[in-house]
Write a protein that holds these residues in place. Structure first.
Motif, PDB file in Angstrom:
ATOM      1  N   LEU A   1      14.059  -2.541  -8.966  1.00 51.42           N
ATOM      2  CA  LEU A   1      13.053  -1.729  -8.274  1.00 51.42           C
ATOM      3  C   LEU A   1      12.890  -0.361  -8.922  1.00 51.42           C
ATOM      4  O   LEU A   1      13.857   0.235  -9.427  1.00 51.42           O
ATOM      5  N   LYS A   2      11.661   0.104  -8.878  1.00 46.82           N
ATOM      6  CA  LYS A   2      11.278   1.384  -9.464  1.00 46.82           C
ATOM      7  C   LYS A   2      10.697   2.291  -8.371  1.00 46.82           C
ATOM      8  O   LYS A   2      10.179   1.786  -7.367  1.00 46.82           O
ATOM      9  N   PRO A   3      10.736   3.589  -8.566  1.00 46.88           N
ATOM     10  CA  PRO A   3      10.140   4.480  -7.553  1.00 46.88           C
ATOM     11  C   PRO A   3       8.672   4.148  -7.264  1.00 46.88           C
ATOM     12  O   PRO A   3       8.230   4.290  -6.117  1.00 46.88           O
ATOM     13  N   GLU A   4       7.967   3.662  -8.256  1.00 46.43           N
ATOM     14  CA  GLU A   4       6.554   3.325  -8.035  1.00 46.43           C
ATOM     15  C   GLU A   4       6.357   2.064  -7.204  1.00 46.43           C
ATOM     16  O   GLU A   4       5.228   1.711  -6.853  1.00 46.43           O
ATOM     17  N   ASP A   5       7.439   1.373  -6.867  1.00 46.38           N
ATOM     18  CA  ASP A   5       7.357   0.236  -5.940  1.00 46.38           C
ATOM     19  C   ASP A   5       7.380   0.694  -4.486  1.00 46.38           C
ATOM     20  O   ASP A   5       7.205  -0.132  -3.583  1.00 46.38           O
ATOM     21  N   THR A   6       7.588   1.968  -4.254  1.00 47.88           N
ATOM     22  CA  THR A   6       7.593   2.496  -2.898  1.00 47.88           C
ATOM     23  C   THR A   6       6.240   2.270  -2.239  1.00 47.88           C
ATOM     24  O   THR A   6       5.201   2.654  -2.769  1.00 47.88           O
ATOM     25  N   ALA A   7       6.261   1.598  -1.074  1.00 47.79           N
ATOM     26  CA  ALA A   7       5.021   1.254  -0.382  1.00 47.79           C
ATOM     27  C   ALA A   7       5.370   0.548   0.915  1.00 47.79           C
ATOM     28  O   ALA A   7       6.526   0.173   1.146  1.00 47.79           O
ATOM     29  N   VAL A   8       4.354   0.340   1.720  1.00 50.73           N
ATOM     30  CA  VAL A   8       4.465  -0.583   2.846  1.00 50.73           C
ATOM     31  C   VAL A   8       4.041  -1.958   2.338  1.00 50.73           C
ATOM     32  O   VAL A   8       2.953  -2.100   1.762  1.00 50.73           O
ATOM     33  N   TYR A   9       4.900  -2.935   2.542  1.00 47.25           N
ATOM     34  CA  TYR A   9       4.641  -4.297   2.091  1.00 47.25           C
ATOM     35  C   TYR A   9       4.205  -5.143   3.284  1.00 47.25           C
ATOM     36  O   TYR A   9       4.890  -5.171   4.326  1.00 47.25           O
TER      37      TYR A   9
ATOM     38  N   GLN B   1       8.447  -1.089   5.384  1.00 47.88           N
ATOM     39  CA  GLN B   1       8.469   0.019   4.438  1.00 47.88           C
ATOM     40  C   GLN B   1       9.571  -0.188   3.398  1.00 47.88           C
ATOM     41  O   GLN B   1      10.728  -0.484   3.745  1.00 47.88           O
ATOM     42  N   VAL B   2       9.212   0.008   2.155  1.00 48.15           N
ATOM     43  CA  VAL B   2      10.185  -0.005   1.056  1.00 48.15           C
ATOM     44  C   VAL B   2      10.123   1.365   0.381  1.00 48.15           C
ATOM     45  O   VAL B   2       9.045   1.813  -0.017  1.00 48.15           O
ATOM     46  N   ILE B   3      11.280   1.998   0.286  1.00 44.99           N
ATOM     47  CA  ILE B   3      11.369   3.288  -0.399  1.00 44.99           C
ATOM     48  C   ILE B   3      12.394   3.165  -1.513  1.00 44.99           C
ATOM     49  O   ILE B   3      13.553   2.796  -1.258  1.00 44.99           O
TER      50      ILE B   3
ATOM     51  N   GLN C   1       0.840  -1.188   0.000  1.00 42.33           N
ATOM     52  CA  GLN C   1       0.000   0.000   0.000  1.00 42.33           C
ATOM     53  C   GLN C   1       0.878   1.240   0.000  1.00 42.33           C
ATOM     54  O   GLN C   1       1.695   1.440   0.910  1.00 42.33           O
ATOM     55  N   ALA C   2       0.698   2.031  -1.026  1.00 43.66           N
ATOM     56  CA  ALA C   2       1.423   3.291  -1.148  1.00 43.66           C
ATOM     57  C   ALA C   2       0.533   4.421  -0.639  1.00 43.66           C
ATOM     58  O   ALA C   2      -0.690   4.304  -0.664  1.00 43.66           O
ATOM     59  N   PRO C   3       1.143   5.510  -0.190  1.00 41.27           N
ATOM     60  CA  PRO C   3       0.353   6.641   0.302  1.00 41.27           C
ATOM     61  C   PRO C   3      -0.641   7.128  -0.736  1.00 41.27           C
ATOM     62  O   PRO C   3      -0.290   7.338  -1.898  1.00 41.27           O
ATOM     63  N   GLY C   4      -1.895   7.241  -0.314  1.00 37.70           N
ATOM     64  CA  GLY C   4      -2.929   7.748  -1.207  1.00 37.70           C
ATOM     65  C   GLY C   4      -3.437   6.764  -2.236  1.00 37.70           C
ATOM     66  O   GLY C   4      -4.241   7.121  -3.094  1.00 37.70           O
ATOM     67  N   LYS C   5      -2.963   5.532  -2.156  1.00 36.38           N
ATOM     68  CA  LYS C   5      -3.393   4.518  -3.120  1.00 36.38           C
ATOM     69  C   LYS C   5      -4.060   3.350  -2.415  1.00 36.38           C
ATOM     70  O   LYS C   5      -3.860   3.140  -1.213  1.00 36.38           O
ATOM     71  N   GLU C   6      -4.828   2.593  -3.179  1.00 33.02           N
ATOM     72  CA  GLU C   6      -5.470   1.405  -2.621  1.00 33.02           C
ATOM     73  C   GLU C   6      -4.442   0.288  -2.434  1.00 33.02           C
ATOM     74  O   GLU C   6      -3.422   0.243  -3.116  1.00 33.02           O
ATOM     75  N   ARG C   7      -4.752  -0.593  -1.517  1.00 34.19           N
ATOM     76  CA  ARG C   7      -3.904  -1.760  -1.308  1.00 34.19           C
ATOM     77  C   ARG C   7      -3.879  -2.609  -2.576  1.00 34.19           C
ATOM     78  O   ARG C   7      -4.916  -2.809  -3.214  1.00 34.19           O
ATOM     79  N   GLU C   8      -2.715  -3.095  -2.913  1.00 37.74           N
ATOM     80  CA  GLU C   8      -2.511  -3.843  -4.158  1.00 37.74           C
ATOM     81  C   GLU C   8      -1.909  -5.210  -3.856  1.00 37.74           C
ATOM     82  O   GLU C   8      -0.915  -5.310  -3.124  1.00 37.74           O
TER      83      GLU C   8
END
Length: 115
Positions: free
Chosen positions: A85-93, A110-112, A38-45
């Motif tokens: 890894l890409k910046p768009e992979d930033t999220a809590v896993y 957390q992955v940044i 889950q990334a900030p402001g996004k739905e869980r994926e």
């Protein structure tokens, strides 16, 4: 019952990380396991899932070819190897027990991905 994730951190684009999720308090080898993010402001994926024996896996299109889910039932642990890894992979896993219905959830790691 506990699911404890580890292995997150800060990594540069193109780098790799391996996440671990250590399970206790239930019969790990009887459960499929799933990684979500889950990334900030996004739905869980849903990121990836693996059957109880490891013989079946499923990946989100966004991570296919870059991430690999695996498990070691002798260690009650599921892994997520993340490459390229890409910046768009930033999220809590977060890991969860189950394939489409989840009994237990971890707290997340957390992955940044940033330069």
């Amino acid at each position: 019952v506990q699911l404890v994730e580890s292995g997150g951190g800060l990594v540069q684009p193109g780098g790799s990380l391996r996440l671990s999720c250590a399970a206790s308090g239930f019969t790990f080898s009887s459960y499929a396991m799933t990684w979500y993010r889950q990334a900030p402001g996004k739905e869980r994926e849903l990121v990836a899932a693996i059957s109880s024996t490891g013989g079946r896996t499923n990946y989100a299109d966004s991570v296919k070819g870059r991430f690999t889910i695996s498990r070691d039932n002798a260690k009650d642990t599921v892994y997520l190897q993340m490459n390229s890894l890409k910046p768009e992979d930033t999220a809590v896993y977060v890991c969860a027990s189950g394939w489409s219905r989840y009994d237990y959830w971890g707290q997340g790691t957390q992955v940044i991905v940033s330069s």
